[in-house]
Motif scaffolding. Sequence first.
Motif, short mmCIF file in Angstrom:
data_model
loop_
_atom_site.label_atom_id
_atom_site.label_comp_id
_atom_site.label_asym_id
_atom_site.label_seq_id
_atom_site.Cartn_x
_atom_site.Cartn_y
_atom_site.Cartn_z
N LYS A 154 0.58 -1.23 0.03
CA LYS A 154 -0.09 0.04 -0.08
C LYS A 154 0.90 1.22 -0.07
CE LYS A 154 -2.42 -1.83 3.61
NZ LYS A 154 -2.47 -3.35 3.60
N THR A 155 2.01 1.22 -0.63
CA THR A 155 3.09 2.37 -0.63
C THR A 155 3.10 2.84 -1.97
OG1 THR A 155 4.87 0.81 -0.63
CG2 THR A 155 4.26 1.51 1.33
N TYR A 156 2.73 2.22 -2.92
CA TYR A 156 2.64 2.42 -4.48
C TYR A 156 2.22 4.10 -4.58
CZ TYR A 156 3.11 2.12 -9.64
OH TYR A 156 3.39 2.24 -10.96
N LYS A 157 2.75 4.64 -5.51
CA LYS A 157 2.56 6.02 -5.64
C LYS A 157 1.03 6.34 -6.31
CE LYS A 157 4.74 6.15 -10.36
NZ LYS A 157 5.27 4.72 -10.41
N ASP A 158 0.47 5.21 -7.20
CA ASP A 158 -0.71 5.45 -7.69
C ASP A 158 -1.60 4.77 -6.76
OD1 ASP A 158 -3.11 5.28 -9.10
OD2 ASP A 158 -2.23 4.71 -10.96
N LYS A 159 -2.54 5.42 -6.06
CA LYS A 159 -3.40 5.01 -5.04
C LYS A 159 -4.55 4.36 -5.59
CE LYS A 159 -0.74 6.43 -1.95
NZ LYS A 159 0.19 5.24 -1.58
#
Length: 431
Positions: A154-159
Amino acid sequence: MAYRDEQLSEEKVFKDPVHRYVHVRDRVVWDLIATPEFQRLRRIKQLGTTNLTFHGAEHSRFNHSLGVYEIVRRIISNFQDRPHWNKEERLLCLCAALLHDLGHGPFSHSFEKVFKLDHEYFTQQIIVGDTNINKVLERVNPGFSRDVADVIAKTYKDKLVVSLISSQIDADRMDYLQRDAYFTGVSYGHFDMERILRVMRPIEDQVVIKSTGMHAVEDYIMSRYQMYWQVYFHPVTRSAEVILSKILLRAKVLFEAEDFTFKLEPKHFLSFFNEDVKLADYLKLDDSIVFYYFQQWQDENDEILRDLCARFMNRHLFKYVEYTPNQPIDKWMELSRLFVEAGIDPEYYLVLDSSSDLPYDFYRPGEEGERLPINLLMPDGEVKELSRQSDIVEAISGKRRTDHKLYFPKDRIEALTDDGIKQRMKEILYN
């Protein structure tokens, strides 16, 4: 053709009892499924000890992972050509969906609790470590494995991508609710998923639901609520989990004792007992290995380990009574003392277990473990939070339900020859 774009010569399908078919056309996805790390999930039950309560619950993490992949595949198929959807994220979404549960171990949550592990950590380690999974992902392009791990963390730039896998209405939940309902034979987990998929819309950094699909979402949330209390927190299942946890704890205590030697060296558990778990050791462990040790430990020299393993293997579980945390502490102390006097170790045979769930929550900025809400897309284009529009959801929103039970071996109490101790135990337990 670049590996990331390579397609199979013809579509492969998995026949699935929940989604009818799981469709695979991407070479990358097909190669990931074939890796040893993913095939291991066939040997990890999805619901741990639940099959001791609902005998049909024999399905695996492999089944579930394919199901989550298939739901995400359908979602992004519906998203094609819609504003705010980045087509370049397609393969990333599919891989993250497929691999999101890769790090689960046998009897996952009980195992994690005893050995202080985190399956999400191991999921990421399998993806970015020296594994076959990593080799496949890095063939897509250098750093692709890190992107997949970031989506799952849940840290990826595209939420928007993250929300497909992890949110209050995501592919993970939509699959396990239906799959677990199917295999347990209950009716609670069913909802109109096809309707929800049709009304999902990508907007900037989140997925929203068209307001016309609100009632399907209400049904989904109530299905989740019922499944938790009727299936996942079933007291018989929890009894099995209590015994499982105590077996692992006892084995660890015996391993650390200088005056005890196992008949069968627990070599698969050594790094867990030493709290120095290597990825290779973690991947060697599955349900069948754990069952083998439990079967063998029924003949160990330690009476407690023998008894607990026999109970687990033969479904001779603990009984339970409702417990209120505000009960006088002196009664709890007396009960523990009576167990000791009767020769029953309360550390292993008198266990307080609590179950707790928050079925839906709205956004509370800054709170630990905060949840992003489910948002509705209104006809005028405005976005509104679900519980502000739904009376049903508002009624349960933000309300945590907690249940406490006290587990004990009723048969051991009934077998006591000291009638005074036996009677007093019963008075405390049942009054």
